[in-house]
Design a protein around this motif. Structure first.
Motif, short mmCIF file in Angstrom:
data_model
loop_
_atom_site.label_atom_id
_atom_site.label_comp_id
_atom_site.label_asym_id
_atom_site.label_seq_id
_atom_site.Cartn_x
_atom_site.Cartn_y
_atom_site.Cartn_z
N LYS A 40 17.86 69.07 -68.42
CA LYS A 40 17.35 67.75 -68.09
C LYS A 40 18.15 67.11 -66.97
N ARG A 43 17.33 68.84 -63.73
CA ARG A 43 16.02 68.43 -63.24
C ARG A 43 16.09 67.03 -62.62
N GLN A 44 16.78 66.12 -63.27
CA GLN A 44 16.93 64.77 -62.74
C GLN A 44 17.65 64.78 -61.39
N ARG A 46 17.69 67.29 -59.28
CA ARG A 46 16.77 67.82 -58.26
C ARG A 46 15.75 66.76 -57.84
N GLU A 47 15.20 66.05 -58.81
CA GLU A 47 14.23 65.00 -58.49
C GLU A 47 14.87 63.91 -57.62
N ARG A 48 16.10 63.59 -57.93
CA ARG A 48 16.80 62.58 -57.15
C ARG A 48 17.01 63.05 -55.71
N GLN A 50 15.23 65.34 -54.16
CA GLN A 50 13.93 65.37 -53.49
C GLN A 50 13.50 63.97 -53.06
N TYR A 51 13.72 63.00 -53.94
CA TYR A 51 13.38 61.61 -53.63
C TYR A 51 14.17 61.11 -52.42
#
Length: 444
Positions: A40, A43-44, A46-48, A50-51
């Motif tokens: 988790k 993933r967070q 990576r999302e950060r 990407q954002y």
């Protein structure tokens, strides 16, 4: 081992087994939870990342497209203000009506600024093109200290811009030893913009300088435009320091460019015109269409040049030649004046490279801008008004000459008629030349 001891050992074995199983369950459970939490967190992250990458890319695009988008906004806002639909369909931030109303003045100002900028670029480009066209003319060298302008005469004629137009007999393939076949003085009244023209007969006997008394047409072959100006100023009390030199091809090309000119051809002129049209066509590289009938008709360049150059006709002889020249020049002037500015620029762009002058580009541009305000009057005067006939040996040899009768009286009449100088008394120089002509020819 008794029964009680056996049961106790079995109990211990079962308890140990149970503890191992519990430890295994606890170890497995803790490991699974850690993996879940770790996944988790990754993933967070990576999302950060990407954002943040998308945000940076968006900002970069905004910085790159900002000037273009602002220009599109200004253009669309300007079109919208004048009632047109927006040309571009692109995303823009929603604006509250209050904001739009508050910034309306700024958008209008930006739109006006853009229009002015585009107009400025167009005018600048057009101006550069006009100057390039004007600069395409051939330079004519004239030393203004050597053209015999009397200071008193210059003061008296200060309100008149006098320009000499010299039509040379130079052929397309032979420009040396040319003579001024046509000599026309265009006089512009600076206050009224009235334009008058008078011509000087090519065979007029005048003082042409070091060569003495001779035909004024020979002055050009002796010393070019400068000597022609010298002769005009010295003999006629004029203040001419500007000259335009053309040949007959230039005249033909200009007439063709404006679509021909309307001339009232007389019966007595048709034979002579048709006799010389072939020669004119060869000299100016044009068609040789003959004149079929008399009366008002549209003449092309070759026909109009032939009309102006024929030396005589059945009725009026050689002296109407100068009148015909002025008619051709006047009709061409009027036709060009009636055309639009774009048409006038197209004509001048074609013809000006064939023209020679000492007038600077800035002065020519001012004249072009005022061209439509000039009022061409009906002026078909030829100088001298009173002329005699004399055959003798002059600067060009034994030939026929046209001496003024006399020069003093003719110059006085010229200044009264063209410059409003009633009772004009010519300078001592003119009076001296007049006496010399009379002494040579015996005509007073």
């Amino acid at each position: 081992m008794d029964e009680r001891e056996r049961q106790y050992q079995e109990y211990l074995a079962l308890r140990e087994k149970h503890h191992h199983q519990a430890d295994d369950r606890r170890t497995y459970g803790e490991s699974e939870m850690r993996r879940i939490y770790q996944d988790k967190a990754e993933r967070q992250q990576r999302e950060r990342e990407q954002y943040m990458a998308m945000r940076e890319h968006h900002h970069e695009n905004e910085r790159h497209d900002a000037p273009h988008n602002r220009a599109r906004h200004i253009l669309d806002d300007t079109l919208e203000e004048f009632g047109y639909e927006k040309e571009h369909d692109y995303r823009q931030r929603p604006k509250k009506k209050k904001k739009k109303r508050k910034n309306k003045g700024k958008r209008v100002a930006r739109g006006v600024l853009l229009v002015m900028l585009l107009l400025g670029i167009f005018v600048l480009g057009g101006g550069l093109l006009v100057f390039a066209t004007l600069n395409s003319m051939q330079d004519v060298d004239v030393d203004k200290d050597e053209i015999a302008i009397n200071p008193e005469v210059a003061t008296q004629l200060d309100n008149y811009e006098n320009i000499a137009v010299l039509g040379t007999d130079a052929r397309v393939d032979d420009t040396e030893n040319a003579r001024s076949d046509a000599i026309i003085v265009a006089s512009i009244n600076k206050e009224t913009d009235e334009v008058k023209m008078f011509s000087v007969y090519r065979d007029t006997l005048l003082d042409v300088g070091d060569e003495g008394l001779d035909k004024i047409t020979h002055a050009y072959s002796y010393g070019g435009a400068q000597q022609s100006l010298y002769t005009l100023n010295k003999n006629l009390d004029l203040n001419i320091d500007k000259v335009v030199v053309i040949n007959w091809k230039t005249v033909a090309d200009m007439i063709d460019s404006v679509g021909g000119i309307e001339i009232d051809v007389q019966d007595s002129e048709i034979e002579e015109m048709n006799k010389y049209i072939n020669e004119t066509a060869r000299n100016v590289d044009g068609p040789n269409d003959k004149i079929q009938e008399s009366g008002k008709q549209t003449l092309n360049g070759v026909q109009a040049v032939t009309y102006s150059r024929i030396r005589k006709d059945a009725l009026t002889g050689d002296y109407r030649r100068n009148e015909r020249m002025k008619i051709v020049f006047s009709e061409t002037f009027k036709k060009l004046r009636e055309s639009g500015y774009l048409e006038m620029f197209r004509v001048t762009r074609k013809v000006l490279p064939e023209v020679g002058t000492n007038i600077k580009s800035g002065e020519l541009l001012k004249m072009m801008l005022k061209f439509k305000s000039y009022d061409m009057t009906d002026s078909t005067t030829g100088f001298p008004y009173d002329v005699g006939s004399w055959t003798g040996y002059g600067g060009a040899g034994y030939a026929w000459y046209g001496p003024p009768i006399n020069l003093t009286n003719n110059v006085s009449k010229l200044h009264e008629k063209f410059f409003g100088q009633g009772g004009y008394t010519p300078t001592d120089t003119v009076q001296e030349i007049s006496a010399n002509i009379s002494a040579l020819t015996g005509i007073y």
